[in-house]
Design an enzyme around this catalytic site. Structure first.
Site, PDB file in Angstrom:
ATOM      1  N   SER A   1       0.789  -1.231   0.000  1.00  0.00           N
ATOM      2  CA  SER A   1       0.000   0.000   0.000  1.00  0.00           C
ATOM      3  C   SER A   1       0.821   1.281   0.000  1.00  0.00           C
ATOM      4  O   SER A   1       0.303   2.344  -0.323  1.00  0.00           O
ATOM      5  CB  SER A   1      -0.957   0.026   1.193  1.00  0.00           C
ATOM      6  OG  SER A   1      -0.246   0.209   2.396  1.00  0.00           O
TER       7      SER A   1
ATOM      8  N   LYS B   1       0.705   4.401   6.608  1.00  0.00           N
ATOM      9  CA  LYS B   1       0.049   5.260   5.614  1.00  0.00           C
ATOM     10  C   LYS B   1       0.597   6.684   5.743  1.00  0.00           C
ATOM     11  O   LYS B   1       1.296   7.024   6.685  1.00  0.00           O
ATOM     12  CB  LYS B   1      -1.475   5.309   5.834  1.00  0.00           C
ATOM     13  CG  LYS B   1      -2.167   3.975   5.873  1.00  0.00           C
ATOM     14  CD  LYS B   1      -2.187   3.261   4.560  1.00  0.00           C
ATOM     15  CE  LYS B   1      -2.897   1.919   4.728  1.00  0.00           C
ATOM     16  NZ  LYS B   1      -2.485   0.921   3.802  1.00  0.00           N
TER      17      LYS B   1
END
EC number: 3.4.21.89
Length: 172
Positions: free
Chosen positions: A40, A78
């Site tokens: 990700s 993230k």
């Protein structure tokens, strides 16, 4: 001689205990190593990269953070896009924070591979509530982030990534 040995042994035990206390304090309150799992955050971080996460300091826009997932018993990494009370808008792959447009240079590699009229990030608009942050993965098409999870509680944040220590990247 026995007294001298006992004195030396006591010195070593004190040094060992002091080192263990120091490691415990550092790891639990200052920094910790983390392994990246998944794709990700590509190309910024790759699967299986090892990073150091700082547990001190203030989180800012575009910092890369590690936090406890609200849906699984694992930690996610993230990028912070929105802080409490921010209005986040993505329109035609352009990011606006509180009405100001921001470049996202970490997305350029992924944008090169898009088909004509294909977008990396779907359009959205959100107001980040107090006590929360809005996060997105750099690999937007393969990231479970605030678009699916909702805004992340500030209490779930472990810290911000400050150093990749494995693999060692060498420039030739």
């Amino acid at each position: 001689m026995n007294a001298e040995f006992n004195k030396e042994l006591k010195s070593w035990i004190i040094a060992l205990i002091s080192a263990l206390v120091f490691v415990f304090i550092c790891r639990n309150f200052i920094f910790t190593p983390v392994k990246v799992v998944g794709q990700s955050m590509q190309p910024t971080y790759e699967n299986q990269d090892r990073i150091i996460v700082s547990k001190v300091g203030q989180i800012k826009h575009f910092d890369t953070i590690v936090f406890h997932s609200p849906i699984e018993k694992e930690d996610y990494i993230k990028r912070v896009i929105g802080l409490p009370d921010d209005t986040i808008e993505i329109q035609d792959d352009a990011l606006y924070i509180n009405g100001h447009k921001y470049d996202e240079p970490y997305l350029q590699e992924k944008k090169k591979h898009l088909l004509p009229n294909q977008k990396l990030t779907e359009n959205l608009k959100i107001k980040v509530p107090k006590g929360h942050i809005f996060v997105l993965g750099d690999n937007r098409q393969k990231s479970t982030d605030s678009r699916q999870l909702g805004c992340i509680s500030e209490e779930a944040v472990i810290g911000k990534a400050i150093l990749r220590f494995y693999p060692v990247i060498e420039n030739y």
